[in-house]
Motif scaffolding. Structure first.
Motif, PDB file in Angstrom:
ATOM      1  N   MET A 101      20.154  47.734  35.148  1.00 50.15           N
ATOM      2  CA  MET A 101      20.676  48.751  34.243  1.00 50.15           C
ATOM      3  C   MET A 101      21.607  49.742  34.936  1.00 50.15           C
ATOM      4  N   TYR A 102      21.196  50.192  36.135  1.00 47.72           N
ATOM      5  CA  TYR A 102      21.846  51.392  36.681  1.00 47.72           C
ATOM      6  C   TYR A 102      22.730  51.154  37.898  1.00 47.72           C
ATOM      7  N   LEU A 103      22.514  50.054  38.625  1.00 51.26           N
ATOM      8  CA  LEU A 103      23.281  49.891  39.870  1.00 51.26           C
ATOM      9  C   LEU A 103      24.506  49.020  39.629  1.00 51.26           C
ATOM     10  N   ARG A 104      25.645  49.563  40.000  1.00 48.27           N
ATOM     11  CA  ARG A 104      26.890  48.819  39.840  1.00 48.27           C
ATOM     12  C   ARG A 104      27.672  48.854  41.147  1.00 48.27           C
ATOM     13  N   ASP A 105      28.301  47.746  41.471  1.00 47.88           N
ATOM     14  CA  ASP A 105      29.259  47.760  42.576  1.00 47.88           C
ATOM     15  C   ASP A 105      30.550  48.360  42.055  1.00 47.88           C
ATOM     16  N   ASN A 106      31.280  48.996  42.939  1.00 45.01           N
ATOM     17  CA  ASN A 106      32.565  49.570  42.549  1.00 45.01           C
ATOM     18  C   ASN A 106      33.616  49.094  43.543  1.00 45.01           C
ATOM     19  N   PRO A 107      33.924  47.806  43.477  1.00 41.51           N
ATOM     20  CA  PRO A 107      34.734  47.222  44.547  1.00 41.51           C
ATOM     21  C   PRO A 107      36.207  47.646  44.506  1.00 41.51           C
ATOM     22  N   ALA A 108      36.781  47.839  45.686  1.00 39.98           N
ATOM     23  CA  ALA A 108      38.231  48.011  45.798  1.00 39.98           C
ATOM     24  C   ALA A 108      38.782  46.632  46.113  1.00 39.98           C
ATOM     25  N   GLY A 109      39.177  45.926  45.070  1.00 43.56           N
ATOM     26  CA  GLY A 109      39.637  44.546  45.250  1.00 43.56           C
ATOM     27  C   GLY A 109      39.189  43.704  44.077  1.00 43.56           C
ATOM     28  N   GLU A 110      38.792  42.470  44.329  1.00 44.74           N
ATOM     29  CA  GLU A 110      38.376  41.541  43.278  1.00 44.74           C
ATOM     30  C   GLU A 110      37.155  42.058  42.524  1.00 44.74           C
ATOM     31  N   HIS A 111      37.232  42.033  41.201  1.00 45.30           N
ATOM     32  CA  HIS A 111      36.144  42.546  40.392  1.00 45.30           C
ATOM     33  C   HIS A 111      36.041  41.697  39.124  1.00 45.30           C
ATOM     34  N   ALA A 112      34.851  41.154  38.863  1.00 42.81           N
ATOM     35  CA  ALA A 112      34.650  40.322  37.668  1.00 42.81           C
ATOM     36  C   ALA A 112      34.032  41.178  36.565  1.00 42.81           C
ATOM     37  N   GLU A 113      34.612  41.081  35.372  1.00 40.19           N
ATOM     38  CA  GLU A 113      34.143  41.899  34.240  1.00 40.19           C
ATOM     39  C   GLU A 113      33.936  41.036  33.003  1.00 40.19           C
ATOM     40  N   LEU A 114      33.070  41.508  32.118  1.00 39.72           N
ATOM     41  CA  LEU A 114      32.890  40.860  30.818  1.00 39.72           C
ATOM     42  C   LEU A 114      33.862  41.481  29.818  1.00 39.72           C
ATOM     43  N   TRP A 115      34.667  40.642  29.210  1.00 36.87           N
ATOM     44  CA  TRP A 115      35.610  41.100  28.181  1.00 36.87           C
ATOM     45  C   TRP A 115      35.265  40.380  26.885  1.00 36.87           C
ATOM     46  N   TYR A 116      35.383  41.126  25.767  1.00 35.84           N
ATOM     47  CA  TYR A 116      35.064  40.571  24.455  1.00 35.84           C
ATOM     48  C   TYR A 116      36.341  40.511  23.618  1.00 35.84           C
ATOM     49  N   HIS A 117      36.642  39.344  23.091  1.00 35.98           N
ATOM     50  CA  HIS A 117      37.866  39.171  22.296  1.00 35.98           C
ATOM     51  C   HIS A 117      37.588  39.585  20.846  1.00 35.98           C
ATOM     52  N   GLU A 118      37.379  40.883  20.670  1.00 39.63           N
ATOM     53  CA  GLU A 118      36.934  41.391  19.370  1.00 39.63           C
ATOM     54  C   GLU A 118      37.957  41.147  18.261  1.00 39.63           C
ATOM     55  N   GLN A 119      39.222  41.397  18.550  1.00 38.78           N
ATOM     56  CA  GLN A 119      40.269  41.171  17.536  1.00 38.78           C
ATOM     57  C   GLN A 119      40.891  39.799  17.734  1.00 38.78           C
ATOM     58  N   GLY A 120      40.054  38.816  17.951  1.00 39.21           N
ATOM     59  CA  GLY A 120      40.549  37.461  18.145  1.00 39.21           C
ATOM     60  C   GLY A 120      39.463  36.483  17.773  1.00 39.21           C
ATOM     61  N   ASP A 121      39.104  35.604  18.703  1.00 41.43           N
ATOM     62  CA  ASP A 121      38.122  34.577  18.342  1.00 41.43           C
ATOM     63  C   ASP A 121      36.687  34.974  18.682  1.00 41.43           C
ATOM     64  N   ARG A 122      36.464  36.266  18.977  1.00 45.56           N
ATOM     65  CA  ARG A 122      35.093  36.766  19.223  1.00 45.56           C
ATOM     66  C   ARG A 122      34.414  36.098  20.409  1.00 45.56           C
ATOM     67  N   SER A 123      35.172  35.588  21.334  1.00 46.59           N
ATOM     68  CA  SER A 123      34.543  34.963  22.492  1.00 46.59           C
ATOM     69  C   SER A 123      34.357  35.993  23.604  1.00 46.59           C
ATOM     70  N   TRP A 124      33.346  35.750  24.439  1.00 41.96           N
ATOM     71  CA  TRP A 124      33.123  36.571  25.621  1.00 41.96           C
ATOM     72  C   TRP A 124      33.785  35.883  26.802  1.00 41.96           C
ATOM     73  N   LEU A 125      34.517  36.666  27.590  1.00 43.29           N
ATOM     74  CA  LEU A 125      35.210  36.108  28.748  1.00 43.29           C
ATOM     75  C   LEU A 125      34.746  36.821  30.013  1.00 43.29           C
ATOM     76  N   VAL A 126      34.867  36.131  31.139  1.00 47.27           N
ATOM     77  CA  VAL A 126      34.734  36.793  32.433  1.00 47.27           C
ATOM     78  C   VAL A 126      36.146  36.887  33.010  1.00 47.27           C
ATOM     79  N   VAL A 127      36.637  38.106  33.104  1.00 45.87           N
ATOM     80  CA  VAL A 127      37.981  38.351  33.629  1.00 45.87           C
ATOM     81  C   VAL A 127      37.859  38.869  35.054  1.00 45.87           C
ATOM     82  N   THR A 128      38.445  38.157  35.992  1.00 46.65           N
ATOM     83  CA  THR A 128      38.427  38.609  37.385  1.00 46.65           C
ATOM     84  C   THR A 128      39.776  39.245  37.694  1.00 46.65           C
ATOM     85  N   ARG A 129      39.740  40.519  38.086  1.00 45.50           N
ATOM     86  CA  ARG A 129      40.988  41.229  38.360  1.00 45.50           C
ATOM     87  C   ARG A 129      40.856  42.021  39.642  1.00 45.50           C
ATOM     88  N   ASN A 130      41.987  42.357  40.193  1.00 46.66           N
ATOM     89  CA  ASN A 130      42.016  43.111  41.434  1.00 46.66           C
ATOM     90  C   ASN A 130      42.210  44.584  41.102  1.00 46.66           C
TER      91      ASN A 130
END
Lengths: 95, 188
Positions: free
Chosen positions: A43-72
């Motif tokens: 619940m409470y511990l999160r990494d806060n990386p300076a660099g590659e970071h994987a996140e959950l994105w939800y395509h709410e105004q689209g096909d309602r799919s959940w994505l894992v977006v890896t961004r720097n």
């Protein structure tokens, strides 16, 4: 920003909402001995990386799919977009 | 008891207008049934859809049945919209029967409003309010995309050379029509 959806191709980031770190996929076993501690960390511990970071994105105004977006987080470059379902299955989730 | 006869009314009263050669029309009556594919039973569901309508849509391409009467639109990874002209009030049971109960079906007919924009200015009007790339090569005929227009959720289906079907929530049908109509007026 453009997100390259694995099924739909390039889509505008405004169609998506961001949930948070992709580690949310790894929900602890609620019946485990150490469930209280594991859920505290989940619940409470999160990494806060300076660099590659994987996140959950939800395509709410689209096909309602959940994505894992890896961004720097330093360059804002999006390096990988995957279906969250595929990521979860690769980690051993049955559904 | 009084005998009451209920008559279905079009959401936008059957709006139809010509803007210097490009027409904007409400498509009615149009039945929409959502078919959700059960997890684990994808094979039998896909087989039933193929048997009933002759094929399956892809995430970006719709499938039109051989008789041209029914269009299948994939709106989510495990959900398909079955769209066909019907005013019988029996759309849900018709689709459920056609799919032999292999999918979870929900009647969505009155939830959506459908506009057709057709003519030389259609693409120019759309370009101002829709963030999807609608270039002929990027968005071939029968392609569908679910996105937003003027902050309203909307689905775009290319049905002809310069013709698109636009679906949005019927609860904001008037606002949606206003958005598309204004954009079309601005380019006419």
């Amino acid at each position: 920003m453009i997100i390259n959806h694995p099924l739909l191709g390039p889509r505008d980031a405004s169609e998506f909402v961001v949930k948070g770190a992709a580690s949310l996929i790894d929900r602890p076993d609620w019946q485990a001995e150490n469930a209280t501690d594991a859920f505290h960390d989940y619940m409470y511990l999160r990494d806060n990386p300076a660099g590659e970071h994987a996140e959950l994105w939800y395509h709410e105004q689209g096909d309602r799919s959940w994505l894992v977006v890896t961004r720097n987080t330093l360059t804002h470059e999006v390096t990988k977009v995957e279906m969250a379902r595929d990521v979860a299955r690769a980690r051993g989730r049955s559904k | 008891m009084t005998d009451l006869t209920l008559t279905a009314a079009a959401t936008l009263g059957g709006f139809a207008h010509d803007f210097s050669g490009t027409t904007l029309t409400e498509i009615t009556p149009l039945a929409i049934v959502a078919a959700a594919i059960p997890q684990g039973d994808e094979k039998s569901a896909h087989a039933a859809i193929k048997a009933a309508y002759g094929g399956l849509p892809t995430p970006t391409e719709t499938h039109v049945s051989k008789d041209g009467k029914t269009r299948l639109v994939q709106v989510a990874p495990d959900q398909i919209f079955v769209v066909f002209g019907s005013d019988t009030n029996q759309a849900n049971s018709e689709v459920n029967k056609a799919l032999k109960g292999t999918c979870y079906t929900t009647d969505q007919t009155d939830v959506w409003v459908t506009l057709e924009i057709s003519g030389p200015n259609a693409r120019a009007a759309m370009a101002r309010i829709c963030q999807i790339d609608l270039h002929r090569d990027a968005f071939p005929i029968n392609t569908a995309a679910r996105s937003t227009m003027e902050h309203m959720g909307a689905m775009v289906i290319r049905t002809g050379e310069d013709q698109f079907q636009l679906m949005s929530a019927s609860s904001s049908a008037g606002t949606f029509l206003h958005a598309v109509e204004t954009s079309l007026k601005n380019v006419s």
